[in-house]
Design an enzyme around this catalytic site. Sequence first.
Site, PDB file in Angstrom:
ATOM      1  N   ILE A 283      16.659   6.006 -75.674  1.00 18.67           N
ATOM      2  CA  ILE A 283      16.417   7.319 -76.310  1.00 18.67           C
ATOM      3  C   ILE A 283      17.655   7.894 -76.987  1.00 18.67           C
ATOM      4  CG2 ILE A 283      14.486   7.893 -74.782  1.00 18.67           C
ATOM      5  CD1 ILE A 283      16.400   9.839 -73.330  1.00 18.67           C
TER       6      ILE A 283
ATOM      7  N   PRO B  23      28.033 -21.529 -52.423  1.00 17.26           N
ATOM      8  CA  PRO B  23      27.610 -22.079 -53.723  1.00 17.26           C
ATOM      9  C   PRO B  23      26.148 -22.536 -53.695  1.00 17.26           C
ATOM     10  CG  PRO B  23      29.759 -22.944 -53.121  1.00 17.26           C
ATOM     11  CD  PRO B  23      29.275 -22.156 -51.941  1.00 17.26           C
TER      12      PRO B  23
ATOM     13  N   ARG C 129      23.006  -1.762 -47.163  1.00 15.13           N
ATOM     14  CA  ARG C 129      21.940  -1.586 -48.171  1.00 15.13           C
ATOM     15  C   ARG C 129      21.719  -0.104 -48.492  1.00 15.13           C
ATOM     16  NH1 ARG C 129      18.120  -6.567 -45.886  1.00 15.13           N
ATOM     17  NH2 ARG C 129      19.311  -8.155 -47.003  1.00 15.13           N
TER      18      ARG C 129
ATOM     19  N   THR D 268      18.667  -9.566 -52.883  1.00 15.92           N
ATOM     20  CA  THR D 268      18.035  -9.324 -54.185  1.00 15.92           C
ATOM     21  C   THR D 268      16.759  -8.493 -53.985  1.00 15.92           C
ATOM     22  OG1 THR D 268      16.674 -11.313 -54.008  1.00 15.92           O
ATOM     23  CG2 THR D 268      18.846 -11.576 -55.050  1.00 15.92           C
TER      24      THR D 268
ATOM     25  N   GLU E 210      23.766  -7.688 -51.647  1.00 16.45           N
ATOM     26  CA  GLU E 210      23.225  -7.206 -50.354  1.00 16.45           C
ATOM     27  C   GLU E 210      21.736  -7.509 -50.201  1.00 16.45           C
ATOM     28  OE1 GLU E 210      26.674  -6.682 -49.963  1.00 16.45           O
ATOM     29  OE2 GLU E 210      25.746  -5.708 -48.257  1.00 16.45           O
TER      30      GLU E 210
ATOM     31  N   PHE F  13      31.039 -15.920 -54.944  1.00 19.32           N
ATOM     32  CA  PHE F  13      30.790 -14.526 -55.374  1.00 19.32           C
ATOM     33  C   PHE F  13      31.299 -13.521 -54.328  1.00 19.32           C
ATOM     34  CE2 PHE F  13      26.689 -16.474 -57.234  1.00 19.32           C
ATOM     35  CZ  PHE F  13      27.268 -16.709 -58.463  1.00 19.32           C
ATOM     36  N   ILE F  14      32.481 -13.736 -53.795  1.00 13.72           N
ATOM     37  CA  ILE F  14      32.941 -12.855 -52.727  1.00 13.72           C
ATOM     38  C   ILE F  14      33.773 -11.696 -53.289  1.00 13.72           C
ATOM     39  CG2 ILE F  14      34.208 -12.739 -50.535  1.00 13.72           C
ATOM     40  CD1 ILE F  14      31.482 -14.396 -50.591  1.00 13.72           C
TER      41      ILE F  14
ATOM     42  N   GLY G 180      22.601 -17.623 -51.703  1.00 18.03           N
ATOM     43  CA  GLY G 180      22.939 -16.452 -50.899  1.00 18.03           C
ATOM     44  C   GLY G 180      21.747 -15.878 -50.149  1.00 18.03           C
TER      45      GLY G 180
HETATM   46  C1  LIG Z   1      29.458  -9.524 -58.448  1.00 14.48           C
HETATM   47  C2  LIG Z   1      28.937 -10.087 -57.157  1.00 14.48           C
HETATM   48  C3  LIG Z   1      29.552  -9.740 -55.962  1.00 14.48           C
HETATM   49  C4  LIG Z   1      29.096 -10.281 -54.758  1.00 14.48           C
HETATM   50  N1  LIG Z   1      29.765  -9.978 -53.572  1.00 14.48           N
HETATM   51  C5  LIG Z   1      29.441 -10.647 -52.439  1.00 14.48           C
HETATM   52  C6  LIG Z   1      30.218 -10.506 -51.242  1.00 14.48           C
HETATM   53  O1  LIG Z   1      31.194  -9.742 -51.188  1.00 14.48           O
HETATM   54  N2  LIG Z   1      29.867 -11.244 -50.161  1.00 14.48           N
HETATM   55  C7  LIG Z   1      28.812 -12.105 -50.167  1.00 14.48           C
HETATM   56  O2  LIG Z   1      28.580 -12.763 -49.156  1.00 14.48           O
HETATM   57  N3  LIG Z   1      28.048 -12.255 -51.278  1.00 14.48           N
HETATM   58  C8  LIG Z   1      28.342 -11.551 -52.399  1.00 14.48           C
HETATM   59  N4  LIG Z   1      27.583 -11.729 -53.545  1.00 14.48           N
HETATM   60  C9  LIG Z   1      26.478 -12.655 -53.534  1.00 14.48           C
HETATM   61  C10 LIG Z   1      25.117 -11.987 -53.544  1.00 14.48           C
HETATM   62  O3  LIG Z   1      24.861 -11.378 -52.313  1.00 14.48           O
HETATM   63  C11 LIG Z   1      24.118 -13.098 -53.893  1.00 14.48           C
HETATM   64  O4  LIG Z   1      24.305 -13.371 -55.281  1.00 14.48           O
HETATM   65  C12 LIG Z   1      22.691 -12.734 -53.622  1.00 14.48           C
HETATM   66  O5  LIG Z   1      22.469 -12.629 -52.238  1.00 14.48           O
HETATM   67  C13 LIG Z   1      21.726 -13.799 -54.189  1.00 14.48           C
HETATM   68  O6  LIG Z   1      22.125 -15.055 -53.830  1.00 14.48           O
HETATM   69  P1  LIG Z   1      22.271 -16.206 -54.952  1.00 14.48           P
HETATM   70  O7  LIG Z   1      23.039 -15.614 -56.094  1.00 14.48           O
HETATM   71  O8  LIG Z   1      22.833 -17.402 -54.312  1.00 14.48           O
HETATM   72  O9  LIG Z   1      20.818 -16.465 -55.472  1.00 14.48           O
HETATM   73  P2  LIG Z   1      19.687 -17.313 -54.729  1.00 14.48           P
HETATM   74  O10 LIG Z   1      19.627 -16.978 -53.292  1.00 14.48           O
HETATM   75  O11 LIG Z   1      19.879 -18.741 -55.107  1.00 14.48           O
HETATM   76  O12 LIG Z   1      18.408 -16.750 -55.442  1.00 14.48           O
HETATM   77  C14 LIG Z   1      18.128 -17.019 -56.826  1.00 14.48           C
HETATM   78  C15 LIG Z   1      16.899 -16.240 -57.228  1.00 14.48           C
HETATM   79  O13 LIG Z   1      15.777 -16.664 -56.433  1.00 14.48           O
HETATM   80  C16 LIG Z   1      15.189 -15.567 -55.758  1.00 14.48           C
HETATM   81  N5  LIG Z   1      14.790 -15.975 -54.419  1.00 14.48           N
HETATM   82  C17 LIG Z   1      15.540 -16.581 -53.475  1.00 14.48           C
HETATM   83  N6  LIG Z   1      14.823 -16.816 -52.353  1.00 14.48           N
HETATM   84  C18 LIG Z   1      13.563 -16.339 -52.600  1.00 14.48           C
HETATM   85  C19 LIG Z   1      12.375 -16.260 -51.842  1.00 14.48           C
HETATM   86  N7  LIG Z   1      12.310 -16.741 -50.595  1.00 14.48           N
HETATM   87  N8  LIG Z   1      11.283 -15.704 -52.416  1.00 14.48           N
HETATM   88  C20 LIG Z   1      11.333 -15.218 -53.680  1.00 14.48           C
HETATM   89  N9  LIG Z   1      12.447 -15.249 -54.450  1.00 14.48           N
HETATM   90  C21 LIG Z   1      13.550 -15.795 -53.916  1.00 14.48           C
HETATM   91  C22 LIG Z   1      16.283 -14.502 -55.686  1.00 14.48           C
HETATM   92  O14 LIG Z   1      15.756 -13.214 -55.569  1.00 14.48           O
HETATM   93  C23 LIG Z   1      17.011 -14.734 -56.998  1.00 14.48           C
HETATM   94  O15 LIG Z   1      16.343 -14.060 -58.020  1.00 14.48           O
HETATM   95  C24 LIG Z   1      27.998 -11.140 -54.740  1.00 14.48           C
HETATM   96  C25 LIG Z   1      27.356 -11.471 -55.961  1.00 14.48           C
HETATM   97  C26 LIG Z   1      27.814 -10.973 -57.146  1.00 14.48           C
HETATM   98  C27 LIG Z   1      27.126 -11.369 -58.416  1.00 14.48           C
END
Ligand SMILES: Cc1cc2nc3c(=O)[nH]c(=O)nc-3n(C[C@H](O)[C@H](O)[C@H](O)COP(=O)(O)OP(=O)(O)OC[C@H]3O[C@@H](n4cnc5c(N)ncnc54)[C@H](O)[C@@H]3O)c2cc1C
Length: 370
Positions: free
Chosen positions: A325, A118, A234, A351, A349, A146-147, A121
Site C-alpha cells: 500500500i 546440517p 517461542r 517452523t 524456534e 545456522f547457529i 532442524g
Molecule cells: C538465521 C537463522 C538463525 C538460526 N539460529 C539457530 C540457533 O541459534 N540454534 C539452532 O539450533 N538453530 C538455529 N536455526 C535453525 C532453525 O531453527 C532451523 O532452520 C529450523 O528449525 C528448520 O530446520 P531446517 O532449516 O533444518 O529445515 P528442515 O527441518 O529440513 O525443514 C525444511 C522444511 O520442511 C518442513 N518440515 C520439516 N518437517 C516437517 C514435517 N514433519 N511436516 C511438515 N513439514 C515439515 C519445515 O517446516 C521446512 O519448511 C537458525 C536458522 C536461521 C535461518
Amino acid sequence: MEFNLEEKYVEYGKKVRDFAQKEFTRALIEKCDNDEHYPEELRVKTYNEGIMDFTDPWKVLIGIEELCSVDESLGVAATTPYFGVEVLMLFGSDYIKEKYLAEVSKGKAIMGLAVTEPGGGSDVAGLTTTATPDGTHYLMNGGKMFITNGTIADYFVLLARTSNEEKRHHGLSCFLVESSWEGFTANKLKGKMGVRATDTAELILSNVKVPKENLIGEEGKGFNYIMTFFNISRIYVAAQGLGVAKGAINKAMEIVKAKGPGYASQESIQFAISEMATRLEAARLLTYKAATFLFNFNPNPTLTSMAKYYAAETAVFCTEKALEITGLEGLNSQLERFLRDAKILEIWEGTSEIEKLVVARNLLKEGKVS
Ligand SMILES: Cc1cc2nc3c(=O)[nH]c(=O)nc-3n(C[C@H](O)[C@H](O)[C@H](O)COP(=O)(O)OP(=O)(O)OC[C@H]3O[C@@H](n4cnc5c(N)ncnc54)[C@H](O)[C@@H]3O)c2cc1C
C-alpha cells in the site's frame, strides 16, 4: 478480565522504545544490514542501560516487542546474547550457574544454543552429533548449522547424542560447551536474506573434550530440556513478530497519510490497514494469553505454538501489505528490510509447519477445543 497493561509495564515499554529510537540510528541499521555486521557496542549499551530485565519475564516480552518495532535485526542482535540462559537457570548445576551463568548475567560473556544440524532442524530427535564418555570427559564430534551467535559466543548449550535408544529422543543430552576449547570451530554464514545484524554460523566439533561436570542436568534428558526451553523462547519469538507487525503498520500509515487525504481515503488502502491492525491485535491477545500461562509456571504448549506461528505469519503478512500500500515510498523507506527480516520468524524456534503439527496433535489428543 483485564486487558490493560499495568502502569509499570507501560513505562518500561516507553523506556525501551525511547532507547531503540535513540540508539538504532539509520546509519547503524544500514551498516549492520549492508555489511552483516554484529553491533557489539549496542549489545554493551543495552546491557548497561538495563534494557533486558530478566527478573521479570513480562519486561523481557515487552522489551523485545518494542525493540523489534524499531528494527528487528538490531532488536534481536541486542537481546540474543542471553540465548539459552533459561536452560542453565532451570537445569544447570550450581557449578554451571556459578561459572557460566554468572558471567552471562554480568554481560561479560555471550551465549548461544546449538541444536540444528546440517541434516535438518525440525527433527530434533534425529540429530547425529555424538558425545561419548571418555574418562573424566565426553568426546564430542559432529556439526551444527545456522547457529545464532556462532562466531561470537563464549558458551553454547549444545544438544548431542549420548546413546542410541529405541526412542531416539531418549538418547540426547545437553552440554555447556566453551567456544575456546580445542577442536571447536565456527564459520560465519554470509548472505542471509534478513536479520543480517545477527551472527549466524556453522559449528564443527572435532574430538572436543567436554568435562563431565559440563553435562547439564541428567544424561538422556536433553530433549526434554530443549523442548521446555522452546516453550519459553517461542513466546519471545512471538513478541518479535508483534514488534515487527506494529512497526510496519505504523510506518505504512505514516507514508499513506503523507501521500494526502485522497490516497488515504481509498477503500483498498483502508481495507489493508484494517486487516493488518486486526491481525496484530489478535496475535497480541494470543501471545499475551500464552505468556500468562507460561509466566505463572503453567505452560500451555498448544497456545504457545499457536502464538508463535500466528504472530510470525502476522509479521510477514503486515510487512507485505505495508509494502503493497505504500508503493515506491515504501520500498525506499525501511519497509523493504522489515519484510526481509520478518521471514525468519516463521523458521527459527520451530517452523510454522512444526508449530501447526504441535497444535493439531495436542488438540487431537484432547479431542476437543475449549
Ligand atoms: C538465521 C537463522 C538463525 C538460526 N539460529 C539457530 C540457533 O541459534 N540454534 C539452532 O539450533 N538453530 C538455529 N536455526 C535453525 C532453525 O531453527 C532451523 O532452520 C529450523 O528449525 C528448520 O530446520 P531446517 O532449516 O533444518 O529445515 P528442515 O527441518 O529440513 O525443514 C525444511 C522444511 O520442511 C518442513 N518440515 C520439516 N518437517 C516437517 C514435517 N514433519 N511436516 C511438515 N513439514 C515439515 C519445515 O517446516 C521446512 O519448511 C537458525 C536458522 C536461521 C535461518
